[in-house]
Write an enzyme that holds these catalytic residues in place. Structure first.
Site, mmCIF file in Angstrom:
data_model
loop_
_atom_site.group_PDB
_atom_site.id
_atom_site.type_symbol
_atom_site.label_atom_id
_atom_site.label_comp_id
_atom_site.label_asym_id
_atom_site.label_seq_id
_atom_site.Cartn_x
_atom_site.Cartn_y
_atom_site.Cartn_z
ATOM 1 N N TYR A 44 26.162 -40.261 -33.826
ATOM 2 C CA TYR A 44 25.421 -40.303 -32.625
ATOM 3 C C TYR A 44 24.364 -39.437 -32.442
ATOM 4 O O TYR A 44 24.457 -38.148 -32.508
ATOM 5 C CB TYR A 44 26.292 -40.380 -31.341
ATOM 6 C CG TYR A 44 25.591 -40.562 -30.005
ATOM 7 C CD1 TYR A 44 25.213 -41.676 -29.692
ATOM 8 C CD2 TYR A 44 25.547 -39.443 -29.273
ATOM 9 C CE1 TYR A 44 24.440 -41.738 -28.417
ATOM 10 C CE2 TYR A 44 24.840 -39.535 -28.027
ATOM 11 C CZ TYR A 44 24.195 -40.803 -27.574
ATOM 12 O OH TYR A 44 23.499 -40.886 -26.254
ATOM 13 N N ARG B 112 36.339 -28.598 -8.193
ATOM 14 C CA ARG B 112 35.750 -28.559 -9.497
ATOM 15 C C ARG B 112 36.989 -28.306 -10.570
ATOM 16 O O ARG B 112 37.172 -28.968 -11.470
ATOM 17 C CB ARG B 112 34.993 -27.223 -9.717
ATOM 18 C CG ARG B 112 34.608 -26.994 -11.313
ATOM 19 C CD ARG B 112 33.458 -26.164 -11.592
ATOM 20 N NE ARG B 112 33.228 -25.103 -10.618
ATOM 21 C CZ ARG B 112 33.846 -24.075 -10.411
ATOM 22 N NH1 ARG B 112 34.721 -23.810 -11.202
ATOM 23 N NH2 ARG B 112 33.461 -23.248 -9.483
ATOM 24 N N ASP C 61 35.716 -39.300 -31.738
ATOM 25 C CA ASP C 61 34.891 -39.920 -30.834
ATOM 26 C C ASP C 61 35.485 -41.408 -30.760
ATOM 27 O O ASP C 61 35.023 -42.185 -31.778
ATOM 28 C CB ASP C 61 33.514 -39.758 -31.053
ATOM 29 C CG ASP C 61 32.557 -40.469 -29.947
ATOM 30 O OD1 ASP C 61 32.908 -41.406 -29.424
ATOM 31 O OD2 ASP C 61 31.380 -39.873 -29.887
ATOM 32 N N LYS D 214 30.106 -46.281 -21.996
ATOM 33 C CA LYS D 214 30.038 -47.417 -22.694
ATOM 34 C C LYS D 214 31.095 -48.468 -22.171
ATOM 35 O O LYS D 214 30.975 -48.763 -21.178
ATOM 36 C CB LYS D 214 29.893 -46.985 -23.970
ATOM 37 C CG LYS D 214 29.077 -45.809 -24.322
ATOM 38 C CD LYS D 214 27.558 -46.023 -24.075
ATOM 39 C CE LYS D 214 26.588 -44.826 -24.522
ATOM 40 N NZ LYS D 214 26.872 -43.981 -25.499
HETATM 41 C C1 LIG Z 1 26.503 -42.572 -25.670
HETATM 42 C C2 LIG Z 1 27.545 -41.856 -26.665
HETATM 43 C C3 LIG Z 1 27.670 -40.539 -26.517
HETATM 44 C C4 LIG Z 1 26.953 -39.579 -25.367
HETATM 45 O O1 LIG Z 1 27.653 -40.203 -24.227
HETATM 46 P P1 LIG Z 1 26.801 -40.206 -22.594
HETATM 47 O O2 LIG Z 1 27.607 -40.859 -21.581
HETATM 48 O O3 LIG Z 1 25.336 -40.901 -22.979
HETATM 49 O O4 LIG Z 1 26.433 -38.688 -22.516
HETATM 50 C C5 LIG Z 1 28.473 -40.038 -27.332
HETATM 51 N N1 LIG Z 1 29.059 -40.642 -28.511
HETATM 52 C C6 LIG Z 1 28.883 -41.810 -28.832
HETATM 53 C C7 LIG Z 1 29.381 -42.471 -29.956
HETATM 54 C C8 LIG Z 1 28.045 -42.491 -27.805
HETATM 55 O O5 LIG Z 1 28.033 -43.959 -28.020
#
Ligand SMILES: *Cc1c(COP(=O)(O)O)cnc(C)c1O
Length: 386
Positions: free
Chosen positions: A98, A46, A170, A195
């Protein structure tokens, strides 16, 4: 070294025993201590694990940060970051956010006494008007999803620093291949690596990058304390995806630009939201702070009645949530990704029932245009005939 080379070579010179070019999956949670008071650098997985460590070093390097942290999802990464804050703290947050991040802030972080105000993060007057003595951080998405609003990162991160406010960006939609927020003044970068970084719609992961020794130490403490870490197999799968990031992003950008330009002059399309297009209000800032454009964009149909039949008639393009993979996906934000955002806020930013979001994959662009063109044509005929 250029970023393409660093991406292709992730982990390839890190395995000292066998020289394996693909870094191995160390499926072990415990590590032997050579002697009392000695450690190989690994004690319990961890805290630190060999495969994950290679991934974490790679993302820190790619984003020009000091430390990287791999988490079990993008939401886990955001939760780990938000644990920096507590009772009485206030955050400024991008308006077109998001949906999952909005839900975490409004339905979970509020339980811990952390409150948020949603503002257009590119409007310095609005930021200044909403700044409070207890404002600790600003959370920025640029471009936002689905409306692709652009924030001037150098300007806003500079403003935040002047007021002792942390900048959290982000960077999921552009990836470090196209945009590196830390170089523009951000303190923390977060990715849903599910993504573009993973890129194949097959691994759920989140990444955090921090700048500065103190912040990096605090994040290491939170990452280990909360424990929402990424396992060795998923760390390997993510690195394997990231090796081709440069190739994929270039193709995503090319396909998305071609399709967005085609839709701009389509008779049944009212608006296209894609910063690569000169009419987009964020076009110049985007060009200045990024070296390219993401593979997703949104468009508004002239009539909401077209939405249902279009989603029924697309064949190559899948009607599915998520984005950033090699396969093309289309979503309907008002009822899917943004369902947790109250209707009044959704309307205020423009996520209405005519809006579709397209995550353009790496298929041949002619096939994608043919598929979407056919679906729109069929939808038009059905609506006209009913
Ligand atoms: C999908 C997404 C998230 C969340 O991520 P997960 O991997 O689905 O938990 C956060 N920010 C953005 C811009 C996203 O597209």
């Amino acid at each position: 070294m250029k970023i393409e080379s660093r991406l292709a070579q992730i982990g390839s010179i890190s395995e000292p025993v066998t020289g394996a070019v693909s870094f191995p999956i160390y499926q072990s949670t415990a590590f032997r201590h050579p002697k009392l008071g000695q450690s190989t650098g690994f004690d319990y997985s961890r805290t630190k694990s060999p495969t994950r460590s290679v991934l974490e070093a790679a993302i820190a390097d790619l984003e020009s940060g000091d430390a990287g942290f791999a988490c079990s999802s993008g939401m886990a990464a955001l939760q780990t970051i938000f644990a920096l804050f507590g009772q009485g703290d206030h955050l400024l947050v991008s308006l077109d956010l998001y949906g999952g991040t909005y839900r975490l802030l409004e339905k979970v972080m509020t339980r811990f006494g952390v409150t948020s105000t949603y503002v257009d993060t590119n409007d310095l007057d609005a930021l200044e008007a909403n700044r409070k003595p207890n404002t600790r951080a600003i959370v920025i998405e640029t471009p936002t999803n689905p409306l692709m609003m652009i924030t001037d990162l150098a300007e806003v991160c500079g403003w935040a620093r002047k007021h002792g406010i942390l900048s959290i960006v982000d960077n999921t939609l552009l990836t470090p291949f196209f945009q590196r927020p830390i170089e523009l003044g951000a303190d923390i970068v977060i990715h849903s690596a599910t993504k573009y970084l993973g890129g194949h719609n097959d691994v759920l992961a989140g990444l955090i990058v921090t700048k500065g020794e103190e912040l990096s130490k605090e994040m290491a403490f939170l990452h280990n304390s909360i424990g929402a870490v990424l396992g060795p197999q998923d760390s390997w799968l993510l690195m394997r995806g990231m090796k081709t990031l440069a190739l994929r992003m270039e193709r995503h950008q090319y396909n998305a630009t071609r399709i967005a330009d085609w839709l701009l002059s389509h008779p049944h399309v009212a608006e296209v939201f894609y910063p690569a297009q000169p009419h987009h209000p964020g076009h110049d800032i985007q060009n200045r702070q990024s070296s390219g454009n993401t593979g997703i964009f949104s468009f508004k149909l002239k009539d909401a009645a077209y939405v249902e039949p279009i989603l029924r008639h697309i064949k190559l393009i899948a009607f599915a949530e998520s984005l950033g993979g090699v396969e093309s996906l289309m979503t309907y934000p008002a009822v899917q990704t943004h369902a947790d955002i109250p209707e009044e806020i959704r309307r205020q930013v423009g996520v209405d029932d005519r809006l579709l979001r397209f995550s353009v994959g790496v298929e041949h662009v002619d096939d994608l245009i043919a598929d979407l063109g056919n679906a729109i044509e069929q939808a038009y005929r059905e609506v006209a005939g009913s």
